[in-house]
Design an enzyme around this catalytic site. Structure first.
Site, short mmCIF file in Angstrom:
data_model
loop_
_atom_site.label_atom_id
_atom_site.label_comp_id
_atom_site.label_asym_id
_atom_site.label_seq_id
_atom_site.Cartn_x
_atom_site.Cartn_y
_atom_site.Cartn_z
N ARG A 36 120.03 43.46 97.63
CA ARG A 36 118.37 42.65 97.29
C ARG A 36 118.85 41.52 98.08
O ARG A 36 119.83 40.71 96.89
CB ARG A 36 118.16 43.54 96.03
CG ARG A 36 117.30 42.44 95.29
CD ARG A 36 116.15 43.23 95.61
NE ARG A 36 114.98 42.63 94.65
CZ ARG A 36 114.07 41.94 95.11
NH1 ARG A 36 113.98 40.99 96.58
NH2 ARG A 36 112.99 41.27 94.45
N GLN A 42 126.53 35.62 89.79
CA GLN A 42 127.69 35.34 88.49
C GLN A 42 127.04 35.98 87.64
O GLN A 42 128.53 36.89 87.12
CB GLN A 42 128.04 34.04 87.87
CG GLN A 42 128.91 33.40 89.10
CD GLN A 42 129.51 32.27 88.47
OE1 GLN A 42 129.17 31.11 87.65
NE2 GLN A 42 130.55 31.65 88.72
N GLU A 45 125.76 68.47 71.57
CA GLU A 45 126.92 68.33 70.64
C GLU A 45 127.45 67.86 69.40
O GLU A 45 127.43 67.55 68.76
CB GLU A 45 128.29 68.56 71.62
CG GLU A 45 128.16 69.28 72.82
CD GLU A 45 127.65 71.04 72.33
OE1 GLU A 45 127.79 71.60 71.42
OE2 GLU A 45 127.02 72.10 73.19
N GLU A 58 126.34 59.75 65.63
CA GLU A 58 126.82 59.17 64.36
C GLU A 58 127.61 60.74 63.45
O GLU A 58 128.31 60.09 62.82
CB GLU A 58 125.00 59.19 63.58
CG GLU A 58 124.64 57.75 63.36
CD GLU A 58 123.73 57.56 64.99
OE1 GLU A 58 123.04 57.13 65.01
OE2 GLU A 58 123.84 58.82 65.41
N GLY A 99 115.16 46.14 88.54
CA GLY A 99 114.26 45.11 88.61
C GLY A 99 112.70 46.22 88.32
O GLY A 99 112.79 47.52 87.91
N GLY A 100 111.61 45.85 88.73
CA GLY A 100 110.51 47.31 88.37
C GLY A 100 110.66 47.83 89.29
O GLY A 100 110.00 48.81 88.05
N ASP A 109 134.64 71.30 70.43
CA ASP A 109 135.47 70.41 71.38
C ASP A 109 135.50 70.65 72.52
O ASP A 109 135.09 69.53 73.52
CB ASP A 109 136.56 70.43 69.87
CG ASP A 109 137.41 70.54 68.90
OD1 ASP A 109 136.43 69.82 68.59
OD2 ASP A 109 138.39 70.27 68.57
#
Length: 166
Positions: A47, A58, A142, A146, A118-119, A19
């Site tokens: 950029r 946006q 740890e 899953e 990007g690249g 934990d």
């Protein structure tokens, strides 16, 4: 002879130490995500493209908003687990939730940062490329996602069967 805990309780005690480790892995993933977010934010602001900055679009703003929200959600879960541990509580579910959310969200945030770069985002040695490689290990340490899901689900069902204490 020295013994920690009652006879036959060794495995449970060992599992509870996870934990603490899960919470610290969540904290590390949170740091990775914040680093990637800062790099993405700087890239978006600086950029130039099509007569504007990447951040003027946006879709970029929406991506940055999602990144920030995932980071804050991960932080809150991580802080809750750490706080509860400091209060002396058993934090199996909280730690698993923090670890799962923080590592999965960090992977998402870092991947988004690579996209915004990007690249250059996949050039060896760039900040986001390094984070992209390094986050993978934290998703496994740890217990993989899953495993965390099983821990959380099992604990949720156990809480239905056991009366809660005041």
């Amino acid at each position: 002879q020295r013994r920690l805990g009652a006879a036959g309780e060794g495995f449970k005690i060992a599992m509870r130490t996870l934990d603490t480790f899960r919470t610290s892995v969540a904290g590390a993933a949170l740091g990775f995500a914040r680093c990637a977010f800062e790099a993405a934010l700087q890239r978006a602001a600086g950029r130039k493209m099509f007569g504007a900055t990447l951040g003027d679009f946006q879709l970029t703003q929406a991506k940055l908003a999602e990144m920030a929200t995932r980071i804050d959600a991960s932080a809150l879960l991580t802080y809750r687990a750490a706080w509860a541990k400091d209060q002396g509580r058993t934090i199996t579910r909280e730690a698993a939730m923090a670890k799962m959310a923080a590592t999965e969200n960090a992977q998402w945030v870092i991947d988004a940062a690579v996209q915004l770069w990007g690249g250059l985002g996949v050039v060896t040695g760039s900040p986001v490329e390094r984070l992209y490689r390094e986050i993978r290990a934290l998703r496994i340490y740890e217990g993989a996602t899953e495993v965390q899901q099983i821990i959380i689900g099992r604990d949720l069902l156990r809480s239905l069967r056991e009366p809660s204490s005041p």
